[in-house]
Design a protein around this motif. Structure first.
Motif, PDB file in Angstrom:
ATOM      1  N   GLY A 107       8.903   3.667   2.918  1.00 44.33           N
ATOM      2  CA  GLY A 107       9.072   3.588   4.362  1.00 44.33           C
ATOM      3  C   GLY A 107      10.184   4.491   4.848  1.00 44.33           C
ATOM      4  N   THR A 108      10.508   4.369   6.125  1.00 44.04           N
ATOM      5  CA  THR A 108      11.569   5.170   6.735  1.00 44.04           C
ATOM      6  C   THR A 108      12.653   4.255   7.292  1.00 44.04           C
TER       7      THR A 108
ATOM      8  N   PRO B 233      13.233   9.195   5.432  1.00 41.15           N
ATOM      9  CA  PRO B 233      12.608   8.417   4.350  1.00 41.15           C
ATOM     10  C   PRO B 233      13.645   7.685   3.506  1.00 41.15           C
ATOM     11  N   VAL B 234      13.307   6.459   3.138  1.00 39.05           N
ATOM     12  CA  VAL B 234      14.222   5.647   2.328  1.00 39.05           C
ATOM     13  C   VAL B 234      14.486   6.309   0.985  1.00 39.05           C
ATOM     14  N   THR B 235      13.463   6.940   0.408  1.00 41.48           N
ATOM     15  CA  THR B 235      13.650   7.612  -0.883  1.00 41.48           C
ATOM     16  C   THR B 235      14.693   8.730  -0.786  1.00 41.48           C
TER      17      THR B 235
ATOM     18  N   ASP C 257      18.553  -2.870   8.459  1.00 43.39           N
ATOM     19  CA  ASP C 257      17.541  -1.848   8.146  1.00 43.39           C
ATOM     20  C   ASP C 257      16.717  -2.364   6.976  1.00 43.39           C
ATOM     21  N   ASN C 258      15.648  -3.065   7.286  1.00 44.43           N
ATOM     22  CA  ASN C 258      14.864  -3.750   6.264  1.00 44.43           C
ATOM     23  C   ASN C 258      14.237  -2.805   5.249  1.00 44.43           C
ATOM     24  N   SER C 259      13.823  -1.641   5.681  1.00 47.98           N
ATOM     25  CA  SER C 259      13.184  -0.699   4.765  1.00 47.98           C
ATOM     26  C   SER C 259      14.143  -0.269   3.660  1.00 47.98           C
ATOM     27  N   VAL C 260      15.388   0.013   4.031  1.00 44.74           N
ATOM     28  CA  VAL C 260      16.384   0.407   3.038  1.00 44.74           C
ATOM     29  C   VAL C 260      16.727  -0.770   2.123  1.00 44.74           C
ATOM     30  N   VAL C 261      16.880  -1.956   2.706  1.00 43.77           N
ATOM     31  CA  VAL C 261      17.183  -3.155   1.914  1.00 43.77           C
ATOM     32  C   VAL C 261      16.080  -3.412   0.903  1.00 43.77           C
ATOM     33  N   GLN C 262      14.827  -3.329   1.333  1.00 46.86           N
ATOM     34  CA  GLN C 262      13.699  -3.556   0.435  1.00 46.86           C
ATOM     35  C   GLN C 262      13.669  -2.546  -0.698  1.00 46.86           C
TER      36      GLN C 262
ATOM     37  N   MET D 212       0.834  -1.206   0.000  1.00 45.93           N
ATOM     38  CA  MET D 212       0.000   0.000   0.000  1.00 45.93           C
ATOM     39  C   MET D 212       0.864   1.251   0.000  1.00 45.93           C
ATOM     40  N   ASP D 213       1.926   1.246   0.815  1.00 48.50           N
ATOM     41  CA  ASP D 213       2.860   2.375   0.818  1.00 48.50           C
ATOM     42  C   ASP D 213       3.601   2.477  -0.510  1.00 48.50           C
ATOM     43  N   LEU D 214       3.941   1.315  -1.088  1.00 48.13           N
ATOM     44  CA  LEU D 214       4.670   1.304  -2.355  1.00 48.13           C
ATOM     45  C   LEU D 214       3.844   1.937  -3.467  1.00 48.13           C
ATOM     46  N   PHE D 215       2.553   1.661  -3.517  1.00 54.75           N
ATOM     47  CA  PHE D 215       1.680   2.246  -4.531  1.00 54.75           C
ATOM     48  C   PHE D 215       1.551   3.759  -4.361  1.00 54.75           C
ATOM     49  N   LYS D 216       1.794   4.243  -3.149  1.00 53.74           N
ATOM     50  CA  LYS D 216       1.770   5.689  -2.896  1.00 53.74           C
ATOM     51  C   LYS D 216       3.115   6.346  -3.203  1.00 53.74           C
ATOM     52  N   GLY D 217       4.097   5.531  -3.615  1.00 51.64           N
ATOM     53  CA  GLY D 217       5.429   6.061  -3.898  1.00 51.64           C
ATOM     54  C   GLY D 217       6.297   6.180  -2.672  1.00 51.64           C
ATOM     55  N   GLU D 218       5.915   5.484  -1.596  1.00 51.47           N
ATOM     56  CA  GLU D 218       6.675   5.538  -0.359  1.00 51.47           C
ATOM     57  C   GLU D 218       7.354   4.194  -0.107  1.00 51.47           C
TER      58      GLU D 218
END
Length: 314
Positions: A78-79, A88-90, A272-277, A70-76
């Motif tokens: 995660g942190t 933010p990972v981005t 840091d799973n969010s960054v890895v993903q 759901m976050d991915l479809f919003k262009g996010e």
């Protein structure tokens, strides 16, 4: 053509979904202490439980996966949890991606400029000194582990040519060794495949017939042999280029380049799973796009290939 493109896009999205889902699930099997960082030893079990609950790690796996998409479809994406807390990972990736792009594009240009002409000359001078020298280089790059000659280059070539040992964005001389190291493998690959395909073409009957009719060797090489040999090369070029652009994880770590490769290593070490993903998503997308563009390039350079319903496909 449109039918084929739609079909491949659907396959690509499905493949990317499977890769991300598997990586996401595997990361959730890692020890939970990694999410807490160095402060875990100072926390009580209750404090640790609160943090893990706030991170959503106490939700069922399917719920966590659904929230991620759901976050991915919003262009996010995660942190960051441990690498740069609450950033933010981005934002983190955007600061690193330019270094990987610059080094990757530089290595691609270098490998194409050297590798393709080398393969052509090796085929033209088959069995002679240049062919043997080029073959020795290819065998060396393929047979010897990359880490061995990367370290050799860094340790000895640095002193030999008085080049910086580590990367410094303000010193252009420090770009030479990482670029050269990154270009070694793709240069050998381009040379090997170009030579192979050209030798195959030179042994075909239409070339023998053209020679018997008195067609000049230069005309044969440039108008027929090179053109036909480049058709199968077109299949691998997009994927190879995109893989090179993403950068070499080992080279970025070896020369302290602040790119996505080094970021991936740090993120894994810090769990840091969010960054890895986020990085896996980028690397996987580039690989899938490369394979897709390779199929399209084959159809563009060879009109005999029909990428459509009822036509012949690879």
């Amino acid at each position: 053509m449109l039918w084929y493109i739609g079909k491949r896009l659907l396959q690509s999205v499905l493949t990317l979904f499977i890769i991300i889902t598997i990586v996401f699930s595997l990361l959730r099997l890692m020890p939970e202490e990694g999410y807490l960082g160095a402060a875990a030893e100072k926390m009580t079990p209750e404090q640790q439980e609160i943090i893990l609950t706030n991170l959503g790690l106490r939700d069922p796996l399917l719920v966590q996966l659904g929230n991620f998409y759901m976050d991915l479809f919003k262009g996010e994406l995660g942190t960051s949890v441990t690498y740069r807390t609450d950033v933010p990972v981005t934002t983190i990736i955007s600061e690193k991606i330019m270094y990987s792009l610059l080094f990757g594009l530089g290595a691609v240009v270098m490998s194409l400029v050297i590798g393709v002409p080398l393969g052509i000359l090796m085929a033209h001078m088959k069995g002679r000194w240049l062919d043997r020298l080029g073959t020795g280089y290819i065998v060396f790059v393929v047979a010897v582990p990359a880490a061995v000659y990367y370290i050799f280059i860094q340790m000895y070539v640095t002193d030999l040519f008085n080049l910086p040992l580590l990367f410094d964005e303000y010193n252009k001389m420090s770009w030479i060794l990482p670029l050269t190291s990154m270009a070694l493998a793709p240069t050998a690959s381009y040379a090997m495949w170009m030579r192979r395909y050209m030798v195959d073409e030179l042994n075909k009957d239409y070339i023998k017939l053209a020679r018997a009719k008195g067609v000049k060797e230069r005309t044969l090489m440039f108008r027929h042999v090179m053109r036909n040999a480049f058709i199968p090369m077109a299949q691998y070029l997009p994927a190879t280029i995109l893989f090179t652009i993403t950068g070499s994880i080992y080279i970025e770590s070896l020369y302290s380049i602040p790119g996505m490769g080094g970021l991936l290593v740090d993120a894994i070490q810090r769990q840091d799973n969010s960054v890895v993903q986020g990085l896996v998503l980028i690397f996987s997308s580039l690989g899938i796009i490369g394979l897709f563009l390779g199929d399209l390039a084959m159809a563009l350079v060879d009109p005999r290939i029909k990428l459509g319903k009822g036509g012949s496909t690879r």
